[in-house]
Design a protein around this motif. Structure first.
Motif, short mmCIF file in Angstrom:
data_model
loop_
_atom_site.label_atom_id
_atom_site.label_comp_id
_atom_site.label_asym_id
_atom_site.label_seq_id
_atom_site.Cartn_x
_atom_site.Cartn_y
_atom_site.Cartn_z
N GLN A 1 26.81 -3.02 23.62
CA GLN A 1 28.24 -2.86 23.46
C GLN A 1 28.99 -4.08 24.01
O GLN A 1 28.54 -4.71 24.95
CB GLN A 1 28.74 -1.59 24.17
CG GLN A 1 28.19 -0.30 23.57
CD GLN A 1 26.87 0.13 24.18
OE1 GLN A 1 26.15 -0.70 24.73
NE2 GLN A 1 26.55 1.40 24.08
N SER A 2 30.14 -4.37 23.43
CA SER A 2 30.94 -5.53 23.80
C SER A 2 30.14 -6.81 23.55
O SER A 2 29.12 -6.80 22.88
CB SER A 2 31.41 -5.41 25.26
OG SER A 2 32.33 -6.43 25.57
N THR A 3 30.61 -7.93 24.12
CA THR A 3 29.90 -9.20 23.95
C THR A 3 29.21 -9.57 25.25
O THR A 3 29.59 -9.09 26.32
CB THR A 3 30.86 -10.32 23.55
OG1 THR A 3 31.78 -10.56 24.64
CG2 THR A 3 31.64 -9.95 22.30
N LEU A 4 28.23 -10.46 25.16
CA LEU A 4 27.50 -10.89 26.36
C LEU A 4 28.44 -11.54 27.36
O LEU A 4 28.33 -11.31 28.58
CB LEU A 4 26.39 -11.86 25.96
CG LEU A 4 25.54 -12.44 27.10
CD1 LEU A 4 24.83 -11.33 27.86
CD2 LEU A 4 24.54 -13.46 26.57
N ILE A 5 29.39 -12.33 26.88
CA ILE A 5 30.33 -13.01 27.78
C ILE A 5 31.19 -12.00 28.51
O ILE A 5 31.39 -12.09 29.74
CB ILE A 5 31.19 -14.02 27.00
CG1 ILE A 5 30.33 -15.17 26.49
CG2 ILE A 5 32.32 -14.56 27.89
CD1 ILE A 5 31.07 -16.17 25.64
N ARG A 6 31.73 -11.02 27.79
CA ARG A 6 32.57 -10.02 28.44
C ARG A 6 31.78 -9.18 29.44
O ARG A 6 32.27 -8.86 30.51
CB ARG A 6 33.22 -9.12 27.38
CG ARG A 6 34.25 -9.82 26.50
CD ARG A 6 34.93 -8.83 25.58
NE ARG A 6 35.76 -7.89 26.34
CZ ARG A 6 36.34 -6.83 25.80
NH1 ARG A 6 36.15 -6.54 24.51
NH2 ARG A 6 37.09 -6.04 26.54
N ARG A 7 30.54 -8.85 29.07
CA ARG A 7 29.71 -8.10 30.01
C ARG A 7 29.43 -8.93 31.26
O ARG A 7 29.47 -8.43 32.40
CB ARG A 7 28.39 -7.68 29.34
CG ARG A 7 28.55 -6.72 28.19
CD ARG A 7 27.23 -6.05 27.81
NE ARG A 7 26.19 -7.00 27.43
CZ ARG A 7 25.95 -7.41 26.20
NH1 ARG A 7 26.71 -6.99 25.20
NH2 ARG A 7 24.95 -8.26 25.94
N GLY A 8 29.14 -10.22 31.07
CA GLY A 8 28.86 -11.09 32.21
C GLY A 8 30.06 -11.25 33.11
O GLY A 8 29.93 -11.22 34.35
N VAL A 9 31.24 -11.42 32.53
CA VAL A 9 32.46 -11.56 33.33
C VAL A 9 32.74 -10.29 34.11
O VAL A 9 33.07 -10.31 35.31
CB VAL A 9 33.65 -11.94 32.44
CG1 VAL A 9 34.97 -11.84 33.22
CG2 VAL A 9 33.48 -13.34 31.87
N ALA A 10 32.62 -9.14 33.44
CA ALA A 10 32.87 -7.86 34.11
C ALA A 10 31.94 -7.66 35.30
O ALA A 10 32.33 -7.14 36.35
CB ALA A 10 32.72 -6.71 33.11
N ALA A 11 30.69 -8.08 35.14
CA ALA A 11 29.68 -7.85 36.18
C ALA A 11 29.76 -8.86 37.32
O ALA A 11 29.64 -8.49 38.50
CB ALA A 11 28.29 -7.88 35.56
#
Length: 308
Positions: free
Chosen positions: A153-163
């Protein structure tokens, strides 16, 4: 440990201020401990306040555990068995009430992250996991990084930023305060209280804790990373399988490190124990979970204490 955690509770910003005596801990750990311990010390001695603090975190962990358990199985009997095992098995009460250890806080963040991911709140779950890295245990980065890579779900960049945006920002700030000190990433304790083979191997090999830290971190990180990469290749075409997939990824990423890294404390298994119970379906599964909830403490008492 009690004196060390009490000192952090009395000065919750001690790591953020760069005080060297607590630099081996995550920077926000004193704050999340003080959230319960400070009011408790108004009515209890420090001895009981710290134990009740970790018990309060265990209650939060139990709530998160039951939320995930309810999404994993609709069978009422299975839910009751899972919750009864969580309450009765030794890993929980040995970690919190008997030997007040802070790993229950990291476990709470891990299971809370899984609970949010299971409800479709992927970025919020990863954000909570990121807080766990800087407020619970640095090892939370293992399941967090694996889920950032493997979730679809979502994009890898958005997941990385959120985490990782918040943990990186906080860690940069702490490093600036701790300039020239031995910080969390360079902390290399002795292995006498480990719950794997390294307490036996260290005297035989003659490795110093500093060398063992770098060597086993490299091996454990490589194997764990390789397993996660294999899962990534496999799930690219098949997609993920919901909350159970997230649980398996989180569990695998940590257990390989527990098996190989030189300093794995007995209480570290508190971070994987709830995930094992969430995947248990047969009597054998619960038996294995019971063993992993009991044997590490036996190693600690009958070998570690005698050889410390």
């Amino acid at each position: 440990d009690i004196h060390m955690h009490l000192a952090m509770v009395l000065d919750p910003f001690c790591i953020l201020k760069g005080l060297p005596e607590h630099a081996q801990h995550p920077p926000l750990l004193p704050l999340v401990e003080a959230a319960f311990a400070t009011p408790l010390m108004l009515g209890f001695s420090p001895y009981w306040a710290l134990r009740l603090t970790y018990l309060a975190w265990e209650v939060l962990l139990a709530l998160c555990f039951f939320v995930v358990l309810s999404s994993v199985t609709q069978n009422i009997r299975a839910r009751r068995v899972g919750l009864a095992c969580f309450i009765a098995f030794p890993m929980g009460w040995m970690t919190t009430v008997v030997m007040p250890q802070d790993e229950v806080i990291a476990a709470t963040f891990i299971v809370a992250m899984i609970a949010l991911i299971g409800r479709g709140m992927i970025l919020r779950g990863l954000f909570i996991g990121g807080i766990g890295v800087i407020a619970g245990k640095i090892f939370v980065v293992l399941p967090l990084g694996a889920l950032v890579l493997l979730l679809r779900q979502s994009t890898l960049i958005r997941r990385g930023v959120a985490a990782f945006a918040l943990p990186i920002a906080v860690q940069i700030f702490v490093q600036m305060q701790q300039a020239g000190q031995e910080g969390l990433l360079n902390f290399s304790p002795a292995a006498a209280f480990g719950a794997n083979l390294w307490p036996l191997l260290m005297p035989i090999t003659g490795l110093s804790p500093g060398v063992a830290l770098k060597l086993t971190a490299l091996i454990a990180g490589g194997i764990s990373g390789g397993v996660v990469l294999a899962l990534w290749v496999r799930c690219r075409s098949r997609g993920d399988a919901g909350v159970e997939f997230a649980i398996r990824v989180a569990l695998i990423s940590m257990l390989w490190v527990w098996a190989i890294f030189y300093h794995v404390g007995t209480s570290y298994f508190m971070m994987t124990f709830p995930l094992q119970l969430l995947l248990a379906r047969r009597l054998l599964d619960y038996g294995l979970a019971f063993g992993l909830a009991t044997l590490p403490w036996a190693v600690n008492f009958f070998y570690g204490v005698a050889n410390a």
